[in-house]
Design an enzyme around this catalytic site. Sequence first.
Site, mmCIF file in Angstrom:
data_model
loop_
_atom_site.group_PDB
_atom_site.id
_atom_site.type_symbol
_atom_site.label_atom_id
_atom_site.label_comp_id
_atom_site.label_asym_id
_atom_site.label_seq_id
_atom_site.Cartn_x
_atom_site.Cartn_y
_atom_site.Cartn_z
ATOM 1 N N MET A 274 46.802 50.905 52.332
ATOM 2 C CA MET A 274 45.817 50.394 52.702
ATOM 3 C C MET A 274 45.308 50.226 54.577
ATOM 4 O O MET A 274 44.130 49.928 54.461
ATOM 5 C CB MET A 274 44.578 49.311 52.222
ATOM 6 N N ARG A 275 46.364 49.549 55.282
ATOM 7 C CA ARG A 275 46.954 49.866 56.540
ATOM 8 C C ARG A 275 46.162 50.594 57.200
ATOM 9 O O ARG A 275 45.340 50.204 58.122
ATOM 10 C CB ARG A 275 48.472 49.605 57.174
ATOM 11 N N ALA A 276 45.928 52.330 56.875
ATOM 12 C CA ALA A 276 45.589 53.355 57.249
ATOM 13 C C ALA A 276 43.965 53.058 57.277
ATOM 14 O O ALA A 276 43.443 53.546 57.973
ATOM 15 C CB ALA A 276 45.769 54.447 56.592
#
Length: 670
Positions: A274-276
């Site tokens: 989910m970092r993107a």
Amino acid sequence: MSTPFPFTAVVGQDDLRLALLLNAVSPAVGGVLVRGEKGTAKSTAVRALSALLPPVPVVAGCRFSCDPAKPDAQCPDGPHEPGDGVERPARMVELPVGASEDRLVGALDIERALSEGVKAFEPGLLADAHRGILYVDEVNLLHDHLVDLLLDAAAMGASYVEREGVSVRHASKFLLVGTMNPEEGELRPQLLDRFGLTVEVAASREPDQRVEVVRRRLAYDDDPARFTARWADEEAAVRRRVVAARELLPSVRLGDGALRQIAATCAAFEVDGMRADIVMARTATALAAWAGRTEVLAEDVRQAALLALPHRRRRNPFDAPGLDEDKLDDTLEEFGGSEDEDPDPGPDGPDGSGGGQPPADGPEGDDTGARPEAGEEGGESGEQPAGSGPGEQRPAPAAEPFRTKVLSVPGLGEGAAGRRSRARTEHGRTTGARRPRGALTKLHLAATVQAAAPHQRARGRSGRGLVVRRDDLRQATREGREGNLVLFVVDASGSMAARQRMGAVKGAVLSLLLDAYQRRDKVGLLTFRGSAAEVALPPTSSVDAAAARLESLPTGGRTPLAAGLLKAHEVLRVERLRDPARRALVVVVTDGRATGGPEPVALAGRAARLFAAGSVASVVVDCESGPVRLGLAGRLADELDGTAVTLDELRADSIAGLVREVQGNSRRAA
């Protein structure tokens, strides 16, 4: 200190300047990775960024740059009372590739800690970079143990220094900026994902723009102060715009529609985790603030995707970074994009031109069309109607790579840290102790106590404390893993030219290249065919460059196997002068047939002696196929004091005994 080249005087490179400025507006974006060929102003632009950042308020006299409004309660120089501080310019701290661990995290005086009970701590670069910029040039060449420390600090916002139970902790929040040349090797996936944005830079092919680059550089070199003064107004304007965007940033609204576009884009390009999504959201918000808006628009999401996603959709080091922009536009339109919106960021760039990532080949743009059918197996002449020259075939595609197990160099080395062969290293399991040479870095506590214990009465010990002197200190010796030079010597002659066989050979070498990437090796590739051997790729850390050379490898002609062995020795000799501590593993890929040059078996004994003198292990990959086999590759392996293994045996479930056999042969030879 020399005057830095003005940021606004950099010619072109719109994406690079925009990515850096977005991080200046919102450090939460997470930094920038700049990829590109040498001589493209990567370092120049990064070093110029700090002059555009607002000054930083700090607690007077604090070595760790505590914020006077919210001082760190655990600061080693504390405690500090909230109040007015002093301002200093924002720092840009450079981390050299060859820096020591103590230089990065700081040094703790173990001798004073043990003998006097005090924490004498000298801050490192992570302390200097707190609330500023940490710049790593050639970040892809950074040693693994430094990468681990950077990852820890970036994740926790703090640095911990621990030496045998004595620990120091300080805040370390910084903007991480790295530059790299992909030809010299790729980044570890964990560190790659820590960079919020990535940009690809290349030199302009426009003559007028190249002329302007040269003109400005010559003017700067002649008189840096005068050149900088000419750009003072432009620098001040960008500085004011950064401050204004920072002030506007909290008021920018990221609506549900934009969030859906961000989530849909990340899902469409199958990025991990989910970092993107979070980075895209922060980048789109910063883009809106940079443009002076309080609402995130579709063009902000598009530009954020072009900056935040290319490096996150790579599945292995051979994938080229990039996005299919047509697919991106379709996704944005499907999930809320308006057809009348202009996807061009317009004036959002640092000089009024937003720029954008140039389209790059991704999975959707790869050559996945039908390939020519496999032809008949060629003879020594390698004659094929579809060849690119006399006796030469069109390059065969590589078979699907597979998982392999490690091929180790026997013995105990002292080379660069890696994951292949056993070695004496600064990190790893403790195997013993010795007196320190220079500064003590890894204390062996038990050995130190054992050395000091017999002298306590003579030193007048009283109470419970142990009287420790310098001569008592012992440095721990550790054993870990090193990276090696894996040199591929590939037979590209006509006897190997059958497309099915050569495809299998390329698949096997590609699998070993993937293994070399994971184990932090250097790789080299040389081929032999016709009448000579040639170096297709000198030893390098870039396994994707080796894969590219392998993919386009031509075949055909006679088999000068002896020339390949002698060329391998020459490459190893030169590389040993450059990097004497790095041991080598030679992988000869051949069917053993020799139809050109001297008899290879007669020269193999000489090659074996040369290899042994350089601590070189060898493996012969036997590519012979068909019902009748001559066993020539096995004879070659015997002469090289190495091991012969078939293509099938290279697979992980078949190769388990190979390493033991390589080591056993080496012990018997010794």
